[in-house]
Design a protein around this motif. Structure first.
Motif: not given
Length: 253
Positions: A167-185
């Motif tokens: 779904t479009q919601r799955l894709i769009e929500d996923g963009r708010d949960r990305l972990v490989l773009r910012d620091a990940l301690p």
């Protein structure tokens, strides 16, 4: 086998789970995309935990298995919230998370958002950011147009006769949960496991995760010939061994 127990989350979702009592640090299994808690890895770990006297918890995200809701209505944020509610309400003290495929991404979100409840981490073919880097990046123009027009697109699945409905919601929500773009301690023992014959999550994802995350005790093990299921006897043994390594590092049983 007795039926599951249920937890109602703050969002009103009814989450099915099986909890094994035992000593700590407890182990929580987080399953994959459209998977459930009755899979080979979850049941093997439950048997191991019961024999070892370890606390263990397996559960179904909303829209999966025996939990409430429809799969197509869910998204990464919902499933991460389910996992955090289960950990907060059903466990005590920091836990060792074992995340398989999408469960690897969910476990990383738990590590990011409630690190005080994480003692260590084992991932199996972790698939962080897959909605963006695999699904969206792999869509052709027609699929992207269908997603925009219809709010959904169907993809074939080699694990089921039914297609994956994305779904479009799955894709769009996923963009708010990305972990490989910012620091990940990841300030605790971490073991990443990956098969070289995995056709769903490429080795490059595991290498990128290892390179991106920050922690004092991280190791990646590549298993020659292992596929995405990572469920033969050798792979299952390696998962248990990795939990043992993490347990020893945190000073547990």
């Amino acid at each position: 086998m007795t039926g599951p127990s249920y937890l109602t989350t703050p969002q009103g979702r009814r989450i099915a789970y099986h909890k094994t009592e035992g000593h700590g640090p407890g182990v929580v299994f987080l399953g994959g995309f459209k998977s459930d808690m009755e899979g080979t890895k979850a049941l093997h770990l439950e048997d191991w935990a019961r024999a070892a006297g370890r606390a263990f918890l397996r559960f179904d995200y909303s829209g999966h298995g025996q939990s409430s809701g429809a799969f197509e209505d869910g998204c990464i944020g919902d499933w991460a919230a389910d996992a955090m509610a289960v950990i907060a309400e059903l466990t005590e003290a920091p836990q060792i998370l074992v995340g398989s495929s999408m469960g690897g991404w969910i476990s990383l979100l738990v590590c990011r958002d409630m690190p005080e409840r994480v003692a260590g981490l084992v991932t199996i073919a972790a698939a962080p950011d897959f909605t963006e880097d695999s699904m969206w990046a792999g869509f052709d123009d027609a699929q992207r147009a269908a997603l925009s027009r219809d709010g959904r697109v169907e993809l074939p699945s080699e694990y089921s006769d039914e297609p994956y409905v994305i779904t479009q919601r799955l894709i769009e929500d996923g963009r708010d949960r990305l972990v490989l773009r910012d620091a990940l301690p990841l300030p605790f023992p971490v073991r990443f496991l990956q098969g070289t014959a995995d056709e769903d999550v490429e080795m490059s994802v595991a290498l990128r995760l290892l390179d991106h995350a920050q922690g004092p005790d991280m190791r990646l093990t590549l298993v020659d010939g292992a596929d995405h299921r990572f469920s033969d006897s050798d792979c299952l043994g390696l998962i248990v061994q990795s939990i043992g390594e993490v347990t020893a590092r945190v000073g547990g049983a």
